[in-house]
Design a protein around this motif. Structure first.
Motif, PDB file in Angstrom:
ATOM      1  N   VAL A 240       3.364   7.320  -0.786  1.00  0.00           N
ATOM      2  CA  VAL A 240       4.417   7.716  -1.723  1.00  0.00           C
ATOM      3  C   VAL A 240       4.826   6.516  -2.575  1.00  0.00           C
ATOM      4  O   VAL A 240       4.937   6.605  -3.805  1.00  0.00           O
ATOM      5  CB  VAL A 240       5.645   8.289  -0.964  1.00  0.00           C
ATOM      6  CG1 VAL A 240       6.840   8.438  -1.911  1.00  0.00           C
ATOM      7  CG2 VAL A 240       5.302   9.633  -0.329  1.00  0.00           C
ATOM      8  N   ALA A 241       5.000   5.343  -1.919  1.00  0.00           N
ATOM      9  CA  ALA A 241       5.410   4.120  -2.635  1.00  0.00           C
ATOM     10  C   ALA A 241       4.299   3.644  -3.572  1.00  0.00           C
ATOM     11  O   ALA A 241       4.541   3.378  -4.756  1.00  0.00           O
ATOM     12  CB  ALA A 241       5.769   3.029  -1.623  1.00  0.00           C
ATOM     13  N   GLU A 242       3.098   3.588  -3.063  1.00  0.00           N
ATOM     14  CA  GLU A 242       1.960   3.090  -3.860  1.00  0.00           C
ATOM     15  C   GLU A 242       1.692   3.953  -5.087  1.00  0.00           C
ATOM     16  O   GLU A 242       1.356   3.449  -6.154  1.00  0.00           O
ATOM     17  CB  GLU A 242       0.670   3.105  -3.013  1.00  0.00           C
ATOM     18  CG  GLU A 242       0.541   1.958  -2.027  1.00  0.00           C
ATOM     19  CD  GLU A 242      -0.538   2.235  -0.980  1.00  0.00           C
ATOM     20  OE1 GLU A 242      -1.415   3.106  -1.223  1.00  0.00           O
ATOM     21  OE2 GLU A 242      -0.489   1.600   0.098  1.00  0.00           O
ATOM     22  N   ARG A 243       1.797   5.261  -4.927  1.00  0.00           N
ATOM     23  CA  ARG A 243       1.378   6.157  -6.011  1.00  0.00           C
ATOM     24  C   ARG A 243       2.539   6.751  -6.805  1.00  0.00           C
ATOM     25  O   ARG A 243       2.324   7.571  -7.692  1.00  0.00           O
ATOM     26  CB  ARG A 243       0.515   7.288  -5.427  1.00  0.00           C
ATOM     27  CG  ARG A 243      -0.737   6.747  -4.725  1.00  0.00           C
ATOM     28  CD  ARG A 243      -1.624   7.858  -4.235  1.00  0.00           C
ATOM     29  NE  ARG A 243      -2.786   7.334  -3.517  1.00  0.00           N
ATOM     30  CZ  ARG A 243      -3.794   8.097  -3.067  1.00  0.00           C
ATOM     31  NH1 ARG A 243      -3.765   9.387  -3.259  1.00  0.00           N
ATOM     32  NH2 ARG A 243      -4.802   7.557  -2.416  1.00  0.00           N
ATOM     33  N   GLY A 244       3.750   6.341  -6.435  1.00  0.00           N
ATOM     34  CA  GLY A 244       4.924   6.782  -7.191  1.00  0.00           C
ATOM     35  C   GLY A 244       5.194   8.278  -7.111  1.00  0.00           C
ATOM     36  O   GLY A 244       5.622   8.910  -8.069  1.00  0.00           O
ATOM     37  N   TYR A 245       4.946   8.879  -5.937  1.00  0.00           N
ATOM     38  CA  TYR A 245       5.197  10.314  -5.772  1.00  0.00           C
ATOM     39  C   TYR A 245       6.681  10.598  -5.580  1.00  0.00           C
ATOM     40  O   TYR A 245       7.432   9.749  -5.106  1.00  0.00           O
ATOM     41  CB  TYR A 245       4.506  10.846  -4.504  1.00  0.00           C
ATOM     42  CG  TYR A 245       3.007  10.834  -4.528  1.00  0.00           C
ATOM     43  CD1 TYR A 245       2.283  11.113  -5.671  1.00  0.00           C
ATOM     44  CD2 TYR A 245       2.310  10.565  -3.343  1.00  0.00           C
ATOM     45  CE1 TYR A 245       0.905  11.116  -5.647  1.00  0.00           C
ATOM     46  CE2 TYR A 245       0.927  10.568  -3.304  1.00  0.00           C
ATOM     47  CZ  TYR A 245       0.225  10.849  -4.461  1.00  0.00           C
ATOM     48  OH  TYR A 245      -1.127  10.854  -4.438  1.00  0.00           O
ATOM     49  N   LYS A 246       7.068  11.832  -5.848  1.00  0.00           N
ATOM     50  CA  LYS A 246       8.392  12.294  -5.437  1.00  0.00           C
ATOM     51  C   LYS A 246       8.410  12.364  -3.909  1.00  0.00           C
ATOM     52  O   LYS A 246       9.317  11.871  -3.262  1.00  0.00           O
ATOM     53  CB  LYS A 246       8.674  13.670  -6.042  1.00  0.00           C
ATOM     54  CG  LYS A 246      10.072  14.201  -5.755  1.00  0.00           C
ATOM     55  CD  LYS A 246      10.310  15.470  -6.545  1.00  0.00           C
ATOM     56  CE  LYS A 246      11.656  16.109  -6.248  1.00  0.00           C
ATOM     57  NZ  LYS A 246      12.794  15.260  -6.672  1.00  0.00           N
ATOM     58  N   PHE A 247       7.379  12.984  -3.349  1.00  0.00           N
ATOM     59  CA  PHE A 247       7.172  12.951  -1.897  1.00  0.00           C
ATOM     60  C   PHE A 247       5.750  13.399  -1.596  1.00  0.00           C
ATOM     61  O   PHE A 247       4.984  13.758  -2.503  1.00  0.00           O
ATOM     62  CB  PHE A 247       8.193  13.820  -1.137  1.00  0.00           C
ATOM     63  CG  PHE A 247       8.144  15.286  -1.465  1.00  0.00           C
ATOM     64  CD1 PHE A 247       7.346  16.154  -0.732  1.00  0.00           C
ATOM     65  CD2 PHE A 247       8.933  15.815  -2.494  1.00  0.00           C
ATOM     66  CE1 PHE A 247       7.301  17.507  -1.036  1.00  0.00           C
ATOM     67  CE2 PHE A 247       8.895  17.166  -2.806  1.00  0.00           C
ATOM     68  CZ  PHE A 247       8.073  18.015  -2.071  1.00  0.00           C
ATOM     69  N   LEU A 248       5.420  13.369  -0.320  1.00  0.00           N
ATOM     70  CA  LEU A 248       4.083  13.773   0.111  1.00  0.00           C
ATOM     71  C   LEU A 248       4.239  14.621   1.370  1.00  0.00           C
ATOM     72  O   LEU A 248       5.026  14.275   2.255  1.00  0.00           O
ATOM     73  CB  LEU A 248       3.250  12.515   0.409  1.00  0.00           C
ATOM     74  CG  LEU A 248       1.749  12.636   0.721  1.00  0.00           C
ATOM     75  CD1 LEU A 248       1.082  11.269   0.590  1.00  0.00           C
ATOM     76  CD2 LEU A 248       1.423  13.213   2.088  1.00  0.00           C
ATOM     77  N   VAL A 249       3.538  15.718   1.419  1.00  0.00           N
ATOM     78  CA  VAL A 249       3.558  16.569   2.616  1.00  0.00           C
ATOM     79  C   VAL A 249       2.157  16.585   3.224  1.00  0.00           C
ATOM     80  O   VAL A 249       1.171  16.789   2.512  1.00  0.00           O
ATOM     81  CB  VAL A 249       3.955  18.032   2.276  1.00  0.00           C
ATOM     82  CG1 VAL A 249       3.998  18.882   3.544  1.00  0.00           C
ATOM     83  CG2 VAL A 249       5.301  18.071   1.585  1.00  0.00           C
TER      84      VAL A 249
END
Ligand SMILES: [Mn+2]
Length: 307
Positions: A240-249
């Motif tokens: 999430v931090a590396e790819r700038g996601y809102k979130f990951l499920v």
């Protein structure tokens, strides 16, 4: 001359076990036969051979001109061991569609629309009045369970079940318990690092101007991930931090129980709880009946995030 018995390239459990058991039957009927393999043994098959103390067949990458061979679990040239055109196919024992193998002479060709080649091989023992020893019974049972996903595959027939039950009785094996252990041994969970597991079957989605990542692992028992859950959550946070996601499920789907465990970062808790209308334990929730990312997870998240 020894006749080789061989399954397809990149052999699965049925290909290896049916080759070994059919070679054993041929030997008991007085023929000179030897099981070989055209490729690497997978982790599931390794577990089975270990459990029933049977040696892996010899690796043969290419047949020589004039070699005699019996094909099991396939009957298409594209799937066959290299050198097949130069060899003499003596028999085919299979459970697939009829492919394109041609022979110069009439041969014994046994093909049945059942769940595994092992089912056909077991029938051949019975038809020939040859007793199946414990080692072969173990391999045949394992191959049936593997190919039919413990009877759940749409290809599974009554014959597969009956034969597997008989073999299990002979061995004193609990089919569900043993089958789960077998699939666990071959599971992707034991073969990939946490981050590889998360991104192995993975998609990104743009929802309401932000990106989310959704990975899926399909396994036989959701408890397989218990020991690595913390590592998976660390991997999720990092991605999430590396790819700038809102979130990951991460959707961990239990094929047998027909449900999925969702793993997600702590700060996505409210979104998941609201979107799926469930209570969560912070970074995970089990959703009974949810199997499909495309049909059951993405639409719910999309609806929630875009309205
Ligand atoms: Mn098969």
């Amino acid at each position: 001359m020894t006749t080789y018995v061989v399954g397809h390239q990149n052999p699965d459990t049925d290909s290896i076990c049916a080759a070994i058991a059919y070679a054993n039957l041929k030997q008991q009927l007085g023929a000179k036969a030897e099981a070989i393999r055209a490729g690497k043994i997978n982790a599931e098959t390794e577990f089975i051979l270990d459990k029933f103390e049977v040696q892996a067949p010899k690796l043969v990458t290419e047949l020589a001109k004039g070699d005699e061979v019996i094909l099991v679990d396939h009957n298409e040239k594209s799937q066959a061991i290299a050198g097949i055109k130069e060899a003499e196919v003596k028999e085919i024992i299979d459970h697939h569609r009829i492919g394109d193998i041609e022979t110069g002479n009439p041969i014994y060709f046994r093909n049945e629309p059942v769940g595994s080649t092992a089912t056909v091989v077991t029938k051949l023992y019975q038809e020939n009045g040859v007793e199946i020893n414990e080692q072969m019974a173990g391999l045949l049972l394992s191959a049936i369970l593997s190919d039919t996903v413990i009877f759940r595959s749409p290809t599974c027939t009554k014959a597969d079940k009956e034969i597997a039950n008989r073999l299990a009785k002979q061995l004193g094996v609990d089919i569900q318990k043993y089958g789960k252990n077998m699939f666990k041994a071959g599971s992707v969970v034991n073969q990939l690092e946490p981050k590889e597991l998360i991104t192995n079957d993975y998609k990104e989605y743009e929802l309401a101007g932000e990106t989310i990542g959704v990975g899926q692992i399909e396994i036989m028992d959701v408890n397989e991930v218990n020991d690595i859950k913390e590592d998976l959550l660390v991997g999720i946070e990092e991605l999430v931090a590396e790819r700038g996601y809102k979130f990951l499920v991460l959707i961990v789907t239990d094929i047998l129980a027909e449900g999925s465990l969702l793993l997600f970062p702590a700060d996505a808790k409210e979104i998941i709880a609201d979107a799926f209308d469930v209570d969560t334990k912070g970074t995970e929730v089990y959703l009974d009946g949810v199997l499909s990312r495309k049909k059951q997870v993405i639409p719910v998240l999309s609806d929630y995030l875009t309205t």
